[in-house]
Design a protein around this motif. Structure first.
Motif, short mmCIF file in Angstrom:
data_model
loop_
_atom_site.label_atom_id
_atom_site.label_comp_id
_atom_site.label_asym_id
_atom_site.label_seq_id
_atom_site.Cartn_x
_atom_site.Cartn_y
_atom_site.Cartn_z
N MET A 71 0.82 -1.22 0.00
CA MET A 71 0.00 0.00 0.00
C MET A 71 0.85 1.26 0.00
O MET A 71 0.39 2.32 -0.40
N ILE A 72 2.08 1.17 0.49
CA ILE A 72 2.89 2.38 0.63
C ILE A 72 4.24 2.27 -0.09
O ILE A 72 4.43 2.87 -1.15
N ALA A 101 4.00 1.09 -3.78
CA ALA A 101 2.80 1.53 -4.50
C ALA A 101 2.76 3.06 -4.55
O ALA A 101 1.75 3.68 -4.24
N SER A 102 3.85 3.65 -4.97
CA SER A 102 3.96 5.10 -4.88
C SER A 102 3.39 5.85 -6.07
O SER A 102 3.32 7.07 -6.06
N PHE A 106 0.57 0.69 -8.29
CA PHE A 106 -0.60 0.25 -7.53
C PHE A 106 -1.64 -0.44 -8.42
O PHE A 106 -2.10 -1.54 -8.12
N MET A 128 -9.11 -1.34 -0.42
CA MET A 128 -7.70 -0.91 -0.46
C MET A 128 -7.50 0.24 -1.46
O MET A 128 -6.68 1.11 -1.25
N TRP A 129 -8.23 0.20 -2.53
CA TRP A 129 -8.18 1.30 -3.52
C TRP A 129 -8.61 2.61 -2.85
O TRP A 129 -7.93 3.63 -2.94
N TRP A 182 -5.98 3.59 -0.21
CA TRP A 182 -4.72 4.03 -0.85
C TRP A 182 -4.81 5.50 -1.24
O TRP A 182 -3.89 6.27 -1.05
N LYS A 183 -5.95 5.88 -1.76
CA LYS A 183 -6.14 7.28 -2.12
C LYS A 183 -6.25 8.17 -0.89
O LYS A 183 -5.71 9.27 -0.84
N HIS A 194 -0.64 9.12 -5.21
CA HIS A 194 -1.76 8.18 -5.00
C HIS A 194 -3.02 8.72 -5.69
O HIS A 194 -3.88 9.34 -5.07
#
Ligand code: C2O
Length: 367
Positions: free
Chosen positions: A223-224, A227-228, A233, A303-304, A307-308, A315
């Motif tokens: 997630m971090i 997934a930048s 992502f 998670m989407w 993530w935002k 993101h």
């Protein structure tokens, strides 16, 4: 040119990726029923006010569980050839992932190329739309316009086992079977086994505390740290003319962090290794036959959103027109054949559902 799923009448028996499937207990005829020869209409969001709130399965109330099971039961009771039936809903996954559709509408030259929405930037939006209609159909079956599907909160220690409701007998009295139970699950991984969201096919045999640590740091990475930006992502560019199986000059898409990571790990962890093709969760063609698939994907979809909401620079969704304009065809809750676009699934307010909040301990779990 963006990927566009053709009309359902241009659907063929599933072939891609399941050439090697032997003894397909779920069958490989995955096309939806053809109710109309008209082209799908562009989907118009219905006007409604109540927001559907998807609950965390491990905290769901008995009333909610009864309602959810009644909805799935109603879905299972429909005739198989009804577009809302349990089987037809499961087959959607097979059709979009095992080559039932071609890239036809995109232009003649791609006619022979089949569609496979996984391992690409279509992964998140396709499943978001799939669940969207699935949820609305269930709500309609029990006449509850606020009905929302549960999510399997495997990223939080309180949700790191198969939610009880999928394994325990039905709460509703005088019915014996649990409609969200599935016989094809790994017997070693039933409750109280802790899920390994970094599963690679082998049980680790570690303590609960260690497994939780492994899970939380996997989440942090996916997630971090790994997934930048949108590509890492969501997965890589996938447009008409590209083929997953054909390493030709058009190239193959890359897979996103969540899809490749916890998403696939949980599929494999739930799947029954004694089945010839790791049914149900361990194979694209059969995954939709396990009701837990939709709870798993609800958390993937969550998670989407999260993530935002982390608010980190980078993101954001892809802004490429070939992503925004990619489309799929579904039967909606009114049995209308509709076409939906990635661009319309970015804003949860438009889709009118949300997730019950659950803590995200992994966000501080930098390994
Ligand atoms: Cu369409 Cu979890 O796979």
């Amino acid at each position: 040119v963006p990927i566009a799923a053709p009309n359902v009448s241009d659907c063929a028996i599933a072939s891609k990726g399941i050439h090697n499937i032997k003894d397909a207990v779920r069958g490989v005829a995955c096309c939806p029923p053809v109710l109309t020869l008209n082209s799908p209409k562009n989907y118009v969001f219905p006007k409604e006010t109540a927001v559907r709130i998807r609950p965390a399965a491990q905290r769901a109330s008995d009333d909610y569980i009864d309602k959810y099971k009644a909805a799935i039961k109603a879905m299972r009771d429909l005739p198989d050839d009804h577009p809302h039936s349990f089987k037809q809903q499961a087959k959607i996954h097979c059709a979009y992932c095992n080559g039932s559709y071609t890239q036809k509408e995109s232009g003649k030259e791609y006619e022979h190329l089949t569609l496979q929405i996984h391992n690409s930037w279509l992964f998140f939006p396709f499943h978001r739309w799939y669940l969207y209609f699935y949820e609305r159909i269930l709500g309609k079956l029990i006449d509850d316009p606020t009905f929302a599907i549960p999510y399997w909160n495997w990223d939080n220690p309180t949700g790191m086992i198969i939610p009880d409701l999928f394994e325990k007998p039905i709460q509703v009295r005088e019915r014996k079977e649990n409609p969200v139970f599935d016989a094809y699950r790994d017997a070693r991984h039933l409750p109280p086994a802790l899920v390994d969201i970094d599963y690679n096919g082998e049980d680790r045999g570690v303590s609960c505390i260690d497994q939780i640590t492994i899970n939380l740091s996997a989440m942090y990475k996916q997630m971090i740290s790994n997934a930048s930006d949108p590509t890492s992502f969501f997965g890589g560019r996938y447009v008409a003319g590209m083929d997953h199986d054909d390493k030709n000059s058009h190239g193959t898409p890359s897979v996103g962090s969540i899809e490749a990571g916890c998403h696939t790990a949980v599929h494999r962890w739930v799947a029954d290794p004694r089945m010839p093709n790791n049914e149900d969760m361990g194979n694209f063609y059969s995954a939709g036959y396990d009701p837990i698939f939709y709870a798993h994907h609800a958390n993937v979809d969550r998670m989407w959103k999260i993530w935002k909401e982390l608010g980190i620079r980078g993101h954001r969704e892809p802004t490429d027109k070939d992503w925004l304009d990619a489309s799929y065809v579904f039967y909606d809750e009114n049995e209308e054949l509709v076409r939906v676009y990635n661009r319309d699934c970015v804003d949860l307010n438009k889709l009118n559902y949300d997730y019950e909040t659950s803590r995200i301990p992994w966000a501080r779990n930098r390994p």
